[in-house]
Write a protein that holds these residues in place. Sequence first.
Motif, PDB file in Angstrom:
ATOM      1  N   ALA A 158      39.768  48.931  40.418  1.00 25.93           N
ATOM      2  CA  ALA A 158      39.593  49.234  38.998  1.00 25.93           C
ATOM      3  C   ALA A 158      38.490  50.250  38.739  1.00 25.93           C
ATOM      4  O   ALA A 158      37.480  50.313  39.454  1.00 25.93           O
ATOM      5  N   ASN A 159      38.686  51.019  37.653  1.00 27.24           N
ATOM      6  CA  ASN A 159      37.635  51.892  37.148  1.00 27.24           C
ATOM      7  C   ASN A 159      36.623  51.106  36.319  1.00 27.24           C
ATOM      8  O   ASN A 159      35.479  51.524  36.161  1.00 27.24           O
ATOM      9  N   GLY A 160      37.057  49.993  35.757  1.00 29.09           N
ATOM     10  CA  GLY A 160      36.178  49.150  34.953  1.00 29.09           C
ATOM     11  C   GLY A 160      36.441  49.206  33.468  1.00 29.09           C
ATOM     12  O   GLY A 160      35.920  48.386  32.709  1.00 29.09           O
ATOM     13  N   ASP A 161      37.260  50.192  33.034  1.00 25.77           N
ATOM     14  CA  ASP A 161      37.523  50.312  31.593  1.00 25.77           C
ATOM     15  C   ASP A 161      38.941  49.874  31.218  1.00 25.77           C
ATOM     16  O   ASP A 161      39.335  49.962  30.057  1.00 25.77           O
ATOM     17  N   GLU A 162      39.710  49.374  32.181  1.00 24.37           N
ATOM     18  CA  GLU A 162      41.080  48.968  31.903  1.00 24.37           C
ATOM     19  C   GLU A 162      41.099  47.680  31.070  1.00 24.37           C
ATOM     20  O   GLU A 162      40.346  46.745  31.342  1.00 24.37           O
ATOM     21  N   PRO A 163      41.953  47.588  30.041  1.00 25.68           N
ATOM     22  CA  PRO A 163      42.009  46.363  29.235  1.00 25.68           C
ATOM     23  C   PRO A 163      42.726  45.230  29.964  1.00 25.68           C
ATOM     24  O   PRO A 163      43.681  45.451  30.706  1.00 25.68           O
ATOM     25  N   PHE A 164      42.245  44.027  29.725  1.00 22.62           N
ATOM     26  CA  PHE A 164      42.840  42.815  30.284  1.00 22.62           C
ATOM     27  C   PHE A 164      42.849  41.774  29.180  1.00 22.62           C
ATOM     28  O   PHE A 164      41.781  41.353  28.708  1.00 22.62           O
ATOM     29  N   ARG A 166      48.050  46.264  37.991  1.00 21.37           N
ATOM     30  CA  ARG A 166      48.078  46.840  36.656  1.00 21.37           C
ATOM     31  C   ARG A 166      49.413  47.542  36.406  1.00 21.37           C
ATOM     32  O   ARG A 166      50.192  47.797  37.333  1.00 21.37           O
ATOM     33  N   ASP A 167      49.663  47.846  35.129  1.00 20.92           N
ATOM     34  CA  ASP A 167      50.771  48.709  34.746  1.00 20.92           C
ATOM     35  C   ASP A 167      50.191  49.813  33.875  1.00 20.92           C
ATOM     36  O   ASP A 167      48.977  50.037  33.871  1.00 20.92           O
ATOM     37  N   ASP A 168      51.043  50.528  33.126  1.00 20.56           N
ATOM     38  CA  ASP A 168      50.539  51.642  32.325  1.00 20.56           C
ATOM     39  C   ASP A 168      49.670  51.184  31.159  1.00 20.56           C
ATOM     40  O   ASP A 168      48.866  51.962  30.638  1.00 20.56           O
ATOM     41  N   ARG A 169      49.833  49.934  30.736  1.00 18.03           N
ATOM     42  CA  ARG A 169      49.109  49.427  29.569  1.00 18.03           C
ATOM     43  C   ARG A 169      47.751  48.842  29.925  1.00 18.03           C
ATOM     44  O   ARG A 169      46.813  48.902  29.127  1.00 18.03           O
ATOM     45  N   GLY A 170      47.633  48.268  31.107  1.00 21.06           N
ATOM     46  CA  GLY A 170      46.357  47.669  31.481  1.00 21.06           C
ATOM     47  C   GLY A 170      46.484  46.768  32.686  1.00 21.06           C
ATOM     48  O   GLY A 170      47.483  46.807  33.417  1.00 21.06           O
ATOM     49  N   VAL A 171      45.483  45.943  32.907  1.00 18.33           N
ATOM     50  CA  VAL A 171      45.451  45.027  34.038  1.00 18.33           C
ATOM     51  C   VAL A 171      46.376  43.848  33.774  1.00 18.33           C
ATOM     52  O   VAL A 171      46.314  43.223  32.717  1.00 18.33           O
ATOM     53  N   THR A 172      47.229  43.547  34.740  1.00 23.78           N
ATOM     54  CA  THR A 172      48.118  42.394  34.626  1.00 23.78           C
ATOM     55  C   THR A 172      47.612  41.200  35.416  1.00 23.78           C
ATOM     56  O   THR A 172      47.965  40.062  35.114  1.00 23.78           O
ATOM     57  N   CYS A 173      46.783  41.439  36.443  1.00 20.31           N
ATOM     58  CA  CYS A 173      46.175  40.335  37.186  1.00 20.31           C
ATOM     59  C   CYS A 173      44.840  40.801  37.756  1.00 20.31           C
ATOM     60  O   CYS A 173      44.788  41.819  38.453  1.00 20.31           O
ATOM     61  N   ARG A 174      43.796  40.064  37.466  1.00 15.05           N
ATOM     62  CA  ARG A 174      42.459  40.416  37.937  1.00 15.05           C
ATOM     63  C   ARG A 174      42.169  39.820  39.304  1.00 15.05           C
ATOM     64  O   ARG A 174      42.722  38.809  39.704  1.00 15.05           O
ATOM     65  N   TRP A 234      42.755  40.605  42.414  1.00 21.14           N
ATOM     66  CA  TRP A 234      43.896  40.519  43.330  1.00 21.14           C
ATOM     67  C   TRP A 234      44.913  39.513  42.823  1.00 21.14           C
ATOM     68  O   TRP A 234      46.031  39.876  42.454  1.00 21.14           O
ATOM     69  N   ASN A 235      44.546  38.233  42.771  1.00 25.72           N
ATOM     70  CA  ASN A 235      45.496  37.227  42.290  1.00 25.72           C
ATOM     71  C   ASN A 235      44.795  36.053  41.605  1.00 25.72           C
ATOM     72  O   ASN A 235      45.333  34.950  41.541  1.00 25.72           O
ATOM     73  N   TRP A 236      43.599  36.310  41.086  1.00 34.94           N
ATOM     74  CA  TRP A 236      42.803  35.238  40.477  1.00 34.94           C
ATOM     75  C   TRP A 236      43.343  34.807  39.118  1.00 34.94           C
ATOM     76  O   TRP A 236      43.621  33.635  38.879  1.00 34.94           O
ATOM     77  N   ARG A 237      43.492  35.735  38.196  1.00 32.13           N
ATOM     78  CA  ARG A 237      43.893  35.370  36.830  1.00 32.13           C
ATOM     79  C   ARG A 237      44.859  36.410  36.261  1.00 32.13           C
ATOM     80  O   ARG A 237      44.582  37.598  36.271  1.00 32.13           O
ATOM     81  N   GLN A 238      45.968  35.911  35.731  1.00 43.83           N
ATOM     82  CA  GLN A 238      46.989  36.767  35.142  1.00 43.83           C
ATOM     83  C   GLN A 238      46.698  36.998  33.667  1.00 43.83           C
ATOM     84  O   GLN A 238      46.120  36.142  32.988  1.00 43.83           O
ATOM     85  N   CYS A 239      47.107  38.143  33.159  1.00 36.25           N
ATOM     86  CA  CYS A 239      46.966  38.400  31.732  1.00 36.25           C
ATOM     87  C   CYS A 239      47.975  37.558  30.946  1.00 36.25           C
ATOM     88  O   CYS A 239      48.949  37.030  31.489  1.00 36.25           O
ATOM     89  N   VAL A 240      47.735  37.428  29.664  1.00 37.83           N
ATOM     90  CA  VAL A 240      48.629  36.652  28.800  1.00 37.83           C
ATOM     91  C   VAL A 240      49.948  37.391  28.583  1.00 37.83           C
ATOM     92  O   VAL A 240      51.026  36.785  28.578  1.00 37.83           O
ATOM     93  N   THR A 265      52.043  39.259  30.257  1.00 38.95           N
ATOM     94  CA  THR A 265      53.181  39.278  31.181  1.00 38.95           C
ATOM     95  C   THR A 265      53.486  37.926  31.813  1.00 38.95           C
ATOM     96  O   THR A 265      54.244  37.850  32.776  1.00 38.95           O
ATOM     97  N   ARG A 266      52.921  36.861  31.289  1.00 37.44           N
ATOM     98  CA  ARG A 266      53.207  35.541  31.847  1.00 37.44           C
ATOM     99  C   ARG A 266      54.681  35.180  31.699  1.00 37.44           C
ATOM    100  O   ARG A 266      55.333  35.545  30.714  1.00 37.44           O
ATOM    101  N   ILE A 267      55.188  34.430  32.663  1.00 35.64           N
ATOM    102  CA  ILE A 267      56.562  33.952  32.599  1.00 35.64           C
ATOM    103  C   ILE A 267      56.626  32.729  31.688  1.00 35.64           C
ATOM    104  O   ILE A 267      55.874  31.770  31.867  1.00 35.64           O
ATOM    105  N   THR A 268      57.529  32.787  30.707  1.00 39.35           N
ATOM    106  CA  THR A 268      57.723  31.702  29.759  1.00 39.35           C
ATOM    107  C   THR A 268      59.163  31.206  29.852  1.00 39.35           C
ATOM    108  O   THR A 268      59.982  31.739  30.612  1.00 39.35           O
ATOM    109  N   GLU A 269      59.495  30.228  29.054  1.00 37.95           N
ATOM    110  CA  GLU A 269      60.861  29.712  29.038  1.00 37.95           C
ATOM    111  C   GLU A 269      61.846  30.748  28.510  1.00 37.95           C
ATOM    112  O   GLU A 269      63.057  30.618  28.734  1.00 37.95           O
TER     113      GLU A 269
END
Length: 222
Positions: free
Chosen positions: A124-130, A151-159, A161-167, A169-173
Motif C-alpha cells: 500500500a501507498n497508505g492513502d487507499e480507502p478501506f 485492492r481493486d480500482d476503488r480501494g482496499v478490499t482486504c487489509r 494480506w488476509n486480516w480484515r475484509q472491507c464491508v 465486497t463481503r459475501i452475503t445471502e
Amino acid sequence: MIEAIWIDEAVTELRPDFKVLVIGAYGLRNGPSDDRSRGWLAGAAAEAVGTDHEKIVAWQDAYRAFGAKPQRTRPSVDALVRRMPPPEINLVVDAYNAVSIRHALPIGGEDLAHYEGTARLVRANGDEPFDAIEKGEAVIDHPEIGEVVWRDDRGVTCRRWNWRQCVRTRITEETVDALFLLERLAPMSLEELAAAGDELTGLLREIDPGVRVESRLVGPGA
C-alpha cells in the motif's frame, strides 16, 4: 475476471513461495446457514490444527516481513482456528471457512457485483480507502505504508494480506457471482492447495448444482 488478477513484485519479494489459487463462481444461489453447512463447520473443527502449526507459523512470519504484528492483527486462518466452534455466517461463507480450517489455509471470499476493476495484491501507498465498521459505525480507514493489501480500482478490499475484509465486497445471502482467494505459503504443497480448491468447488456445487466455476493459479512460476 480471474485472468486479470495479479500480484505485485514487491509482494513476491517478501515471500517468493506465495501463490494464490483464484476461483470464480458464477450464478450462485446462496442462503442462510443450515444443518448441512453446520456439519461442514463441525467436521472441519474436529480436524483443526493448533496455532503453532507450521502452516500458521508461516503466515505469522509473513506478517512480520511487512511490519505487522501477528499477535495483534492475526492472519485470517490463525484467527479462525481460535474461534471454536466456528461462526455461522451463510452457506457460501460457511463452505469456505470449513475448507480454510481443514487445510489451515487463508481463504477470502468477495462479491464480484461490488468489485471495480481487477483484483491485485500490492504493497500500500497508505492513502487507499478501506471501508470498515468500528463500534457499529461505518468508517473509512487507510492501510499503513508498505502494508500488503488486496485492492481493486476503488480501494482496499482486504487489509494485511488476509486480516480484515472491507464491508463493500463481503459475501452475503444475495451474492450471485463470487471470487475466492486461496492463499498458499510453504510448507503447504501445491497438491494440497489444489485439493482444497476442489473441496471448495464441491461444496459450492452442493449449495447450487448449477454454479459455473473456473480457477487459475497465480504467483511466481505459476
